[in-house]
Write an enzyme that holds these catalytic residues in place. Structure first.
Site, PDB file in Angstrom:
ATOM      1  CB  ALA A   1       7.597  22.943 -36.195  1.00 54.36           C
TER       2      ALA A   1
ATOM      3  CB  ILE B   1       5.477  10.965 -32.121  1.00 55.83           C
ATOM      4  CG1 ILE B   1       5.863  11.904 -33.269  1.00 55.83           C
ATOM      5  CG2 ILE B   1       6.013  11.487 -30.806  1.00 55.83           C
ATOM      6  CD1 ILE B   1       5.324  13.321 -33.112  1.00 55.83           C
ATOM      7  N   GLY B   2       5.744   7.925 -34.163  1.00 55.00           N
ATOM      8  CA  GLY B   2       5.020   7.185 -35.186  1.00 55.00           C
ATOM      9  C   GLY B   2       5.354   7.602 -36.592  1.00 55.00           C
TER      10      GLY B   2
ATOM     11  CB  THR C   1      12.729  15.242 -41.829  1.00 55.41           C
ATOM     12  OG1 THR C   1      11.880  14.204 -41.350  1.00 55.41           O
ATOM     13  CG2 THR C   1      13.442  14.760 -43.088  1.00 55.41           C
TER      14      THR C   1
ATOM     15  CD  GLU D   1       3.020  20.318 -37.858  1.00 52.77           C
ATOM     16  OE1 GLU D   1       2.243  20.905 -37.096  1.00 52.77           O
ATOM     17  OE2 GLU D   1       4.096  20.799 -38.242  1.00 52.77           O
TER      18      GLU D   1
ATOM     19  CB  ALA E   1      14.936  15.769 -46.785  1.00 53.75           C
TER      20      ALA E   1
END
Length: 796
Positions: free
Chosen positions: A541, A500-501, A545, A753, A748
């Site tokens: 959320a 989503i970018g 990753t 967000e 990671a």
């Protein structure tokens, strides 16, 4: 031949250093997008048989439906079908089933879907929709969450007590409270008794729209075999499949009968998570079997009938000692969740678990209350409730420091949560670099250095804030991945996380590349198709990753094990001597020897008798946080482990404020985020810049305004201002902190967000530093600041 144990230590260390993870690799989807080759849902061609639907929605925030007359619309040439709530009396919802596909006996917000016209072209559908007559009996709407909380007679959902919901939600029947998350830790009365100062205040944050560049779009096809396929612009293909299969089960559909395909998505920010308008395309497709039906929202519909960011009124009571120690925190949050809370209640739940902020507080009382109102349904929005409550909390922390005469940065350092400290719900805090983030942010804004504007009508203000966020997800939210080699040694990864970018595709390719030594340029990561790609809960959320990254890493390790085992079996080399490098198998035991992956990952390895060993290499990986639990004491919140970890962050800003106009110019914005391990530093820095600008927009520009009847007054970009490139801060300083997450892929954790969360508190505290004004409501527009300065001048 050298023994494997005698291989040079320096060479071994070189082979185990990270080579791809941590590098600013070019995005693998970049070329498709800049050339226009990338396909979005609206670009998909379904031929001349494609039908179009137009939705008739409610003009009232609260009303009874007395009747619907569709006869005139049905007579329009080109109209194929007109449907109403009687055709689809089915409930749906992700966490709580409180919503119907089409309104039944009443409407609960302006924009709620009441009926639909399906026609051969969009204009005919829209024209015929104008002929559908709906007879309403208008009712008084409930628009304020605090009043709705106190209300016991006028209920948005009289049947709340009968709704199905997840076991960690606690709705209160015969009230407007859809969920009440309580946290009780320590002894709150004792904590306030020990305090030298007690500060109380309240804060208000309005609703916001997501404003993704691509509107919602969905195409449904119910084919001759009774198979339902949806093409959607979605963050949640598998969740959509699940919700739709459940909602339409009375039509005979099972999960195997529903397929969701999601191409590239033009921005989501949470607004394309879960299920909103997509259920309409699914339902309408079943009404016109054999022909695809397309629905695409207008910008006005994006403002009316998709998830909104929740409004919030929060009340904070904080106890502190003279030395700056926080002794107690009472935090009550009233959330305007809108007419349906099937996703919003989880926002409320997540914040309830975390609204102490990243501070060690021994005595805590939190009440996070999800309240029904007659406004558009609230739902996930980048930050998932944290942006909203941190505005008040971090404003309050700076007020406490000021009351004590203590430096606000030192106040935050003193109370900052540390590894193994007890969280509000009783679990332990994960490793984190919060103190490092605070220190680096303070240094970047030159904290302690007084600055003055060259213009006497302008003032300089600085602030530093800190915050955290955990992935808000069910305890059994899982990820999976398939990885397959091709004849030339290139790789296809099949996963259902969504690009989503944020750079998801590239990050997954880097993780696989690190394990298998295949260049990122030789790896494709496919967009989701629930018939082909394996399961992923949702792309929300800031968890993919971490979660999907773990699944991809496991799939790559699975493939690696197959590769090494095959080489051992075919060539009799000791396994402990083998390693992958430059897309080849190499061996410490045979310096200079290498076997390219492309030579055998499909065709196998030919052995001495001319037969072949092996076959196509395919890896699989799954990940589920098996330590997580959402079940706890509903009165105290103690006993579970609902959050898997926290990402900690500090932010700082330097502003120049015009004391006559109230206009703010952001001279410098800083964000230091502990990502655990940066998979791709350049993408992280891009996220920081973009997220920071989005956050600043909610502070300085965006403002949803409703009239007394619940009608949105500014459902367009003409009246709802969003920033442009001209509004980017003069300087953005992204800072990457790396304190490894023990269970993350290469250490990671997510951060997508977090980049917008601090904006409101940063600006509010900087305005106070510049002018002495403390404004407790968002947004902080130039007009609001100018009027407050004028009032302050009158008062003095």
């Amino acid at each position: 031949m050298a023994h494997p144990q005698s291989a040079p230590t320096e060479e071994k260390a070189q082979a185990t250093e990270l080579k791809t993870v941590g590098q600013p690799v070019q995005r693998i989807d970049g070329w498709e997008k800049v050339t226009g080759a990338a396909k979005f849902a609206d670009d998909l061609d379904f031929g001349p048989g494609l039908l179009h639907a137009f939705i008739i929605d409610s003009p009232h925030a609260h009303a009874r439906i007395k009747g619907i007359d569709t006869r005139a619309a049905e007579k329009v040439r080109g109209v194929v079908k007109v449907v109403t709530g009687k055709d689809f009396p089915f409930r749906f919802g992700l966490y709580m089933k409180d919503r119907h596909v089409f309104a039944q006996e009443s409407v609960r917000f302006v924009g709620e879907q009441v009926a639909a016209v399906i026609a051969t072209d969009p204009k005919t559908a829209q024209r015929a929709a104008g002929l559908v007559k709906v007879d309403y009996e208008e009712l008084e709407p409930i628009l304020d969450p605090v009043k709705a909380f106190e209300q016991t007679s006028d209920l948005v959902h009289p049947d709340l007590g009968s709704y199905t919901h997840v076991p960690w939600f606690f709705p209160k029947a015969k009230t407007n409270v859809a969920h009440w998350r309580k946290i009780r830790k320590g002894r709150i009365e004792k904590g306030f008794a020990e305090a030298d100062f007690v500060l109380e205040d309240s804060y208000r944050v309005p609703r916001y729209a997501h404003c993704a560049i691509e509107p919602h779009v969905a195409i449904g096809l119910f084919d001759a075999s009774s198979r339902l396929t949806l093409w959607t612009a979605s963050q949640s293909p598998y969740t959509q499949r699940h919700v739709m299969a459940e909602a339409l089960s009375q039509l005979g559909l099972k999960h195997k009968d529903v397929r969701v395909v999601t191409p590239y998505v033009g921005g989501g920010f949470g607004g394309k998570a879960g299920v909103t308008m997509e259920i309409l395309a699914a339902a309408l497709a079943t009404a016109v079997k054999g022909q695809p039906v397309k629905i695409m929202w207008s910008r006005a519909q994006e403002f009316r009938n998709t998830y909104m960011r929740l409004g919030l009124v929060n009340k904070i009571k904080l106890g502190v000692k003279k030395d700056g120690t926080i002794t107690a925190l009472k935090h009550t949050l009233y959330w305007d969740a809108g007419a349906y809370v099937e996703y919003a209640a989880n926002v409320v739940n997540a914040v309830g678990l975390s609204s102490t902020g990243p501070y060690k507080v021994d005595n805590v009382e939190i009440d996070s209350i999800c309240v029904y109102t007659n406004l558009s349904p609230g739902g996930p929005y980048r930050g998932f409730g944290y942006s909203e409550f941190f505005f008040g909390l971090e404003s309050h922390m700076s007020k406490a420091a000021e009351k004590l005469g203590m430096d606000p940065v030192e106040f935050r350092r003193k109370n900052a949560i540390r590894e193994n400290d007890t969280l509000p719900y009783g679990a332990e805090m994960n490793p984190n670099g919060l103190l490092e983030a605070i220190d680096k942010t303070a240094a970047a804004v030159e904290w302690g250095k007084k600055e003055e504007s060259k213009d006497p009508n302008k003032a300089i203000g600085k602030s530093v804030v800190c915050f955290w966020k955990a992935p808000a997800m069910p305890p059994n939210a899982s990820s999976s991945a398939f990885l397959k080699f091709n004849e030339d040694g290139s790789i296809n990864i099949l996963a259902s996380g969504m690009e989503i970018g944020q750079g998801f595709l590239t990050a997954m390719a880097q993780i696989a590349s690190e394990v298998l030594s295949v260049p990122v340029s030789q790896i494709r990561v496919e967009t989701p198709d629930t018939d082909r790609n394996p399961y992923e809960w949702q792309t929300v959320a800031s968890h993919v990753t971490w979660s999907c990254g773990n699944a991809v890493k496991k799939a790559a390790l699975d493939a690696k094990e197959q590769i090494l085992d095959l080489v051992v079996r075919a060539l009799n080399l000791p396994k402990e001597s083998l390693f992958l490098e430059d897309a080849c198998v190499k061996s410490w035991a045979r310096p200079g020897w290498q076997l390219p992956l492309k030579d055998f990952v499909i065709s196998g390895i030919q052995v001495e008798d001319y037969t072949f060993k092996g076959g196509p290499i395919m890896g699989r990986g799954t990940f589920l946080p098996e330590f997580s639990s959402a079940i706890s004491d509903p009165e105290t919140g103690q006993g579970g482990h609902p959050n898997v970890h926290y990402t900690t962050v500090a932010g700082g800003v330097v502003i120049e404020l015009d004391k006559e106009t109230g206009k703010i110019k952001v001279l410098k914005a800083v964000l230091a985020v502990d990502v655990g391990q940066a998979i791709n530093p350049s993408m992280i820095k891009g996220q920081i810049t973009g997220g920071m600008l989005q956050g600043l927009a909610t502070v300085l520009y965006e403002d949803m305004r409703y009239d007394e009847k619940g009608v949105l007054l500014n459902p367009s970009f003409s009246d709802y201002k969003i920033p442009t490139a001209l509004d980017v801060p003069a300087e953005v300083i992204p800072i990457i902190v790396e304190t490894a997450q023990p269970d993350g892929p290469f250490g990671a954790r997510g951060m997508g967000e977090h980049t917008m969360i601090p904006a409101a508190a940063m600006i509010a505290n900087a305005v106070h530093a510049a002018t002495g004004l403390r404004i407790n409501s968002m947004p902080l527009t130039a007009e609001k600041i100018a009027l407050a300065l004028k009032d302050k001048a009158k008062g003095s």
